[in-house]
Design an enzyme around this catalytic site. Structure first.
Site, PDB file in Angstrom:
ATOM      1  CE1 TYR A   1      -2.881   8.505   8.411  1.00 46.11           C
ATOM      2  CE2 TYR A   1      -3.876   6.510   7.514  1.00 46.11           C
ATOM      3  CZ  TYR A   1      -3.305   7.196   8.579  1.00 46.11           C
ATOM      4  OH  TYR A   1      -3.174   6.589   9.803  1.00 46.11           O
TER       5      TYR A   1
ATOM      6  CD  GLN B   1      -2.712   1.219   2.505  1.00 45.02           C
ATOM      7  OE1 GLN B   1      -2.165   1.516   3.570  1.00 45.02           O
ATOM      8  NE2 GLN B   1      -4.007   0.946   2.420  1.00 45.02           N
TER       9      GLN B   1
END
Length: 368
Positions: free
Chosen positions: A187, A105
């Site tokens: 995020y 990721q």
């Protein structure tokens, strides 16, 4: 779905990658790079490798920063230099020997960066004079309890895209089978998507087209680096759980656009943008959001969140609500969860490591 037996243990093919089952490991932040250089360690090899040996079909490495300032904490893994890629290659080689697909990721923490690692039992932003750094965001709006970020300018945004591009190139060199772009959990890319954290009035903000532009440009850049054979996932938080915020309808619309830019599969979670919101946590509480996005956008999705039993997961995949299930805490509690689930559901258990075959229940009076 092709094949016989439980749906959870039928293989799935995405582009040129066949994954042996639908029991997958999501990115699980470990905050274990004690050298603070972003290089994965023996801990990461054993942590991820044990789940591959335990029968998982896909193991996705934790949120890995595309730049030093993109780390959540200074103990995070990275993929902004070749030394990090070389260390990740050791991990991917082992996962492959165990029959599991490997993913990574790629992430940028944005305004939620520069915090203390959870193991240090300190909270809030890491001070600049104690190793912290200036954080970046679409707008100068702080996450509750953290330092105010600096709003990215045009050059800064283009640099973020370049950082994702370069990290994707290194992911290929490190031997990963797929890449996931992190656009969830509050995020940076999620911060751009949500109108609660993005109040820009330029081409990177405003309406849905503007707020989704950075994510789509990142997806386009990553696809260009990884080529046409490798799968590309996107992780979304399908809702901010707050009025006027990001929601599953917007998620569905942007997922459709992301497919046009090269994305293949969507890992659906929720939340993370705001600290104090009411989330109706319960068994499989996020699965309905995955089903909504999958149905509305016509895309393949995985479900995650309080899915703890083989029966729960089998029902989700067999019904078509999800194409795969991510097991986080269940896998941390039992890295061999996939093998045990295969036993419980009566699936093929050929993924048992040969070193452990003598422990198989069918060779021991059927007892687990």
């Amino acid at each position: 779905m092709r094949g016989e037996g439980p749906a959870l243990f039928r293989p799935i093919t995405i582009r040129d990658l066949e994954i042996r089952n639908r029991v997958w490991v999501p990115p699980l932040c470990q905050y274990s790079v004690t050298a603070r250089d972003g290089v994965p360690t023996d801990w990461h090899l054993v942590h991820l490798g044990s789940m591959a040996a335990g029968g998982a079909g896909l193991v996705i490495a934790e949120a890995t920063a595309v730049s030093p300032e993109g780390r959540i904490s200074d103990h995070d893994t990275g993929l902004w230099n070749d030394a990090q890629a070389d260390a990740w290659a050791r991990v991917t080689r082992f996962l492959r020997t165990q029959g599991a697909a490997s993913g990574i990721q790629l992430a940028h923490a944005g305004r939620k960066a520069s915090v203390w690692p959870e193991f240090l039992r300190r909270s809030g932003s890491q001070p600049l004079d104690e190793g912290g750094w200036t954080t970046l965001a679409p707008s100068a709006i702080a996450f509750d309890g953290l330092r105010e970020p600096v709003a990215l300018d045009e050059d800064g945004i283009l640099a973020v895209i370049d950082d994702f591009r370069a990290a994707a190139r290194r992911a290929v060199a490190a031997g990963f089978d797929l890449v996931e772009v992190h656009a969830a959990h509050g995020y940076l890319l999620h911060q751009f998507l949500s109108p609660l954290s993005n109040v820009r009035d330029d081409r990177w903000g405003g309406d849905l087209e503007g707020r989704s532009r950075l994510l789509l440009e990142v997806v386009r850049a990553v696809r260009a680096e990884i080529g046409e054979r490798m799968p590309l996932f996107v992780r979304f938080s399908a809702t901010d759980w707050a009025p006027g915020g990001w929601d599953e309808e917007q998620t569905s619309l942007v997922a459709e656009r992301a497919v046009e830019h090269g994305a293949d599969f969507f890992d659906i979670s929720t939340g993370g943008l705001l600290r104090d919101v009411r989330i109706p946590v319960g068994p499989a509480y996020q699965a309905a959001h995955a089903e909504f996005v999958g149905d509305r956008a016509g895309v393949s999705v995985s479900a995650v969140g309080r899915i703890t039993t083989p029966a729960q997961a089998e029902a989700l995949v067999a019904s078509g609500a999800a194409d795969a299930v991510m097991f986080g805490k269940a896998m941390m509690r039992d890295p061999h969860f996939a093998i045990r689930a295969a036993h419980d559901l009566g699936a093929d258990t050929s993924m048992w490591p040969p070193q452990y075959v003598r422990a198989r229940p069918d060779l021991n009076d059927g007892e687990w």
